[in-house]
Scaffold this motif. Sequence first.
Motif, mmCIF file in Angstrom:
data_model
loop_
_atom_site.group_PDB
_atom_site.id
_atom_site.type_symbol
_atom_site.label_atom_id
_atom_site.label_comp_id
_atom_site.label_asym_id
_atom_site.label_seq_id
_atom_site.Cartn_x
_atom_site.Cartn_y
_atom_site.Cartn_z
ATOM 1 N N CYS A 3 0.853 -1.183 0.000
ATOM 2 C CA CYS A 3 0.000 0.000 0.000
ATOM 3 C C CYS A 3 0.897 1.243 0.000
ATOM 4 O O CYS A 3 1.779 1.365 0.844
ATOM 5 C CB CYS A 3 -0.877 -0.014 1.245
ATOM 6 S SG CYS A 3 -1.702 1.558 1.542
ATOM 7 N N VAL A 5 0.156 4.183 0.778
ATOM 8 C CA VAL A 5 -0.219 5.114 1.848
ATOM 9 C C VAL A 5 0.447 4.724 3.170
ATOM 10 O O VAL A 5 1.135 5.531 3.801
ATOM 11 C CB VAL A 5 -1.756 5.172 2.022
ATOM 12 C CG1 VAL A 5 -2.133 6.153 3.123
ATOM 13 C CG2 VAL A 5 -2.422 5.553 0.703
ATOM 14 N N CYS A 6 0.274 3.464 3.572
ATOM 15 C CA CYS A 6 0.773 3.072 4.895
ATOM 16 C C CYS A 6 1.882 2.023 4.824
ATOM 17 O O CYS A 6 2.501 1.710 5.828
ATOM 18 C CB CYS A 6 -0.377 2.554 5.757
ATOM 19 S SG CYS A 6 -1.009 0.965 5.202
ATOM 20 N N CYS A 28 -6.963 -1.212 1.210
ATOM 21 C CA CYS A 28 -5.904 -1.638 2.115
ATOM 22 C C CYS A 28 -6.533 -2.105 3.421
ATOM 23 O O CYS A 28 -7.381 -1.427 3.980
ATOM 24 C CB CYS A 28 -4.962 -0.469 2.366
ATOM 25 S SG CYS A 28 -3.728 -0.830 3.623
ATOM 26 N N CYS A 31 -5.113 0.711 6.331
ATOM 27 C CA CYS A 31 -5.536 2.116 6.337
ATOM 28 C C CYS A 31 -6.805 2.351 5.530
ATOM 29 O O CYS A 31 -7.306 3.463 5.485
ATOM 30 C CB CYS A 31 -4.418 3.028 5.862
ATOM 31 S SG CYS A 31 -4.098 2.867 4.084
#
Length: 127
Positions: A3, A5-6, A28, A31
């Motif tokens: 992912c 983002v995280c 995800c 997150c």
Amino acid sequence: MKCPVCGAVYRPTKQSTGAGETFPSPTCRRCKADLSDLLRLHDQAIWYHRQALHLCSQGRYAQAAAQNNAALALYSSNADFHALAGKLSALQGEFREAIASWQQALKFDPQNAVAGDCLQMIKMLTS
Ligand SMILES: [Zn+2]
């Protein structure tokens, strides 16, 4: 794949639609970011990679390399793509590039068997 983002590793989780059907959830698990665009790109890249494997098995190395490069352009952090790029370079006599590709593969996946074995073989041949 991870992912963006995280950084959690994405695994498709089955999501129930309520109508008794399930489909892979493109979010995800940590997150809850929507990863559907990324998954589409990833699927496309895998498709190019499969074309490359097929061409490689037919001995069409230059065409295979072009397809595999298209896969890498879409998704550059897949160790298998780099491992195949290395193999294709080696088959075409480009050992310096092959070694660089295998090292890239091991950077993304230290357990990548193809890259690890090939690098070891090259080291034995050149030492
Ligand atoms: Zn996430």
